[in-house]
Enzyme design. Sequence first.
Site, PDB file in Angstrom:
ATOM      1  N   LYS A  89       4.582  11.035   8.865  1.00 53.56           N
ATOM      2  CA  LYS A  89       5.324  10.552   7.704  1.00 53.56           C
ATOM      3  C   LYS A  89       5.408  11.643   6.644  1.00 53.56           C
ATOM      4  CE  LYS A  89       4.825   5.875   6.547  1.00 53.56           C
ATOM      5  NZ  LYS A  89       3.965   4.739   6.150  1.00 53.56           N
TER       6      LYS A  89
HETATM    7  C1  E4P Z   1       5.262   1.606   4.841  1.00 53.42           C
HETATM    8  O1  E4P Z   1       5.289   2.322   5.829  1.00 53.42           O
HETATM    9  C2  E4P Z   1       4.224   1.726   3.807  1.00 53.42           C
HETATM   10  O2  E4P Z   1       3.025   2.119   4.425  1.00 53.42           O
HETATM   11  C3  E4P Z   1       3.927   0.467   3.064  1.00 53.42           C
HETATM   12  O3  E4P Z   1       4.562  -0.640   3.620  1.00 53.42           O
HETATM   13  C4  E4P Z   1       4.051   0.592   1.574  1.00 53.42           C
HETATM   14  O4  E4P Z   1       3.831  -0.645   0.990  1.00 53.42           O
HETATM   15  P1  E4P Z   1       3.405  -0.910  -0.518  1.00 53.42           P
HETATM   16  O5  E4P Z   1       4.635  -1.043  -1.335  1.00 53.42           O
HETATM   17  O6  E4P Z   1       2.644  -2.185  -0.431  1.00 53.42           O
HETATM   18  O7  E4P Z   1       2.555   0.255  -0.953  1.00 53.42           O
END
Ligand code: E4P
Length: 225
Positions: A89
């Site tokens: 990522k």
């Molecule tokens: C997605 O890949 C992220 O890891 C995650 O869903 C982010 O979510 P949040 O808005 O709860 O931090």
Amino acid sequence: MPIFLDTGNIGEIEKYLKMGVIRGVTTNPTILLKDGVKGGMDGVKKRSAEIARLIAPYPLSVEVTTNDPKMMLDQARELAALAENVNVKITIHGPNGELDNLRIVHELEKTHDIRINVTAMMSAQQCLLAAMAGATYVSLFGGRVNNMGYNACDEIGKLRNVLDAFGLPAKIIIGSTREVLNVIEWLEAGAHFVTVVPSLLEGMIVHPYSKETVRMFLDDAAKAR
Ligand code: E4P
């Protein structure tokens, strides 16, 4: 296969893997910290290798922990080398809007054959450009979009239409789930995958009226003995 688990917790991953209801795992530095990962990159690599082994051949997304361009490239190569099913990522841009990231995404996908999940995106246009840069996955944060007063379903629908119309192969992951209903509504809007926190996955399964109905069956079975 539409559902990923958004966690770094081994116990939760094992639980839902055994039920056959998840097809991958996503993490980020915040999730890993919450799930007890310490020790910098070594800690991230250790937990990621453990998860990747557990869920193979399903994909695991692991995020780089730096915004320095050279270090992002190095970390991406190290993470991808952990296992065949690891995707890396990388955020759409830096904390101040620095623009190095899509160049790095493009280089990693095209030159190093590393699958990239471009993350922290809040709009269809960000996702479109990440897809054009060559990302395998584009992650839109649905809950955060809704919290800003926009409708995540609209962004998902527009994005899916554009990706399909231009034959872009990137797959859409919607994260940042906040409510049980998000999963079906975002899939219906056009997401390829929704990544769900464990508590919401349990909320998708357990229903108060199902509990009452099951209790009735068991009580009546006992009376009929
Ligand atoms: C997605 O890949 C992220 O890891 C995650 O869903 C982010 O979510 P949040 O808005 O709860 O931090």
